[in-house]
Design an enzyme around this catalytic site. Sequence first.
Site, PDB file in Angstrom:
ATOM      1  CE1 TYR A 144      -7.806 -30.383 102.346  1.00 21.27           C
ATOM      2  CE2 TYR A 144      -6.208 -29.968 104.082  1.00 21.27           C
ATOM      3  CZ  TYR A 144      -6.506 -30.123 102.738  1.00 21.27           C
ATOM      4  OH  TYR A 144      -5.509 -30.011 101.799  1.00 21.27           O
ATOM      5  CG  ASP A 239      -6.628 -35.580 110.195  1.00 22.71           C
ATOM      6  OD1 ASP A 239      -5.575 -35.222 110.763  1.00 22.71           O
ATOM      7  OD2 ASP A 239      -6.959 -35.197 109.064  1.00 22.71           O
ATOM      8  CE  LYS A 267      -1.948 -28.040 109.279  1.00 21.42           C
ATOM      9  NZ  LYS A 267      -3.199 -28.702 108.949  1.00 21.42           N
TER      10      LYS A 267
END
Length: 432
Positions: A144, A239, A267
């Site tokens: 994702y 990522d 995050k």
Amino acid sequence: MQTTNSHTLFNQAKQYIPGGVNSPVRAFRAVGGNPLFIKSAKGAYLYDEDGNSYIELINSWGPMVLGHAHELIENAVKEAVSSSLSFGAPTRKEVEMAELIVSMVPSVEKVRMVNSGTEACMSAIRLARGYTGREKIIKFEGCYHGHGDSFLIAAGSGAITMGVPDSPGVTKGVANDTLTAPYNDLEAVQTLIEANPKNIAAIIIEPVAGNMGLVLPKNGFLEVLRDLCTQHGILLIFDEVMTGFRLAKGGVQERFDIMPDLTTLGKIIGGGMPVGAYGGKKEIMDFVSPAGPVYQAGTLSGNPIAMSAGLAMLRHLNTQPEVYSQLESIGGKLVAGFKENLKKLGLNYTINHIGSMFSIFFTDQEVYDFETAKSSDTVLFGKYFQAMLKRGVYLAPSQYESLFLSTALTDEHIEKIVHANYESLEEILVKA
Ligand SMILES: *Cc1c(COP(=O)(O)O)cnc(C)c1O
């Protein structure tokens, strides 16, 4: 566990918000039941609107690596608030933030701040295309990278197919430019590269994948990807939105010593505020506007409150390396406890684990890609989730998520969680 207020709020929410939530997984659809509405959190605990408390194993999907409402971050935000919330002009904090990221993340020489992981990944892909003058990208099934159009692509039934949109609203044109390969499958990647000579701008990957449950790269997989990219003029994008500042100060790239060309972050980088970033080699990053021709902008990018929270978090992680040994130890103890439970109950479920991330898959099969992850019994997982919740442990509400630990977990918490795990497994097996 009483959930009257959460229930009422959810019914109200559904009238005004699509599905009652502002991000889909929160709706608990994969595990059944209604979501809990959270009122507050402190340290290792989450408190809902009904006065129940839970030990936290998601931590806002990663950012709260020091536990909730940590005073360092709280104080930094409080101090920043009185100087106004936003200027839309450069600030000292952005310079300090950029310098700190560059010093912590090994492959990053220059960095641009954005407002989410999604934005970071979308921008990194545009930059890769602009820099290489090529159009296609390769992503891995089950990874994702946020909800940008290019990333909402699933592989077809064959291992190597043209992308098919995962969501209405993604055009065929966009889908055609996203090629997919199974995670850990080098042959599939090689075939895609050969079938699209000099037309692949980037390979984007979660170097440790956390969005199909936790899936680790096989030995040598990332090294060979790196070589293939170098050999074919393709940019390698890690990522590290999830893994950055978590699996090591400098993320997976530091832990495994493999350098990507570009890195996306999110995050933890915002300490709980909405922040993302993308960075990499100077030569590539200088293609970003206004230094270069690839346009990317943001009214609230580098926001002073978000930077204050992020800076406090990163400074702490940078100067307190014991945080990482603590996270390793907490993860190790929990997983050892879970494995012991499985053994006692005669179960053969798969646990994937690295540092402060792990997943228990309800399958006997080894899990190394999306196909094998899907061999899990998701109905059983739903029951397990509810059984843990009843015992005061808050897990990610889906089989296909990793758990994220924080340094707020003490031995006492760990003991409680391991005990809840044993009882929950026992309970669902009797029922099953
Ligand atoms: C969470 C996540 C994103 C998206 O970040 P948002 O801030 O939710 O947009 C991208 N990549 C990975 C690996 C993630 O875990």
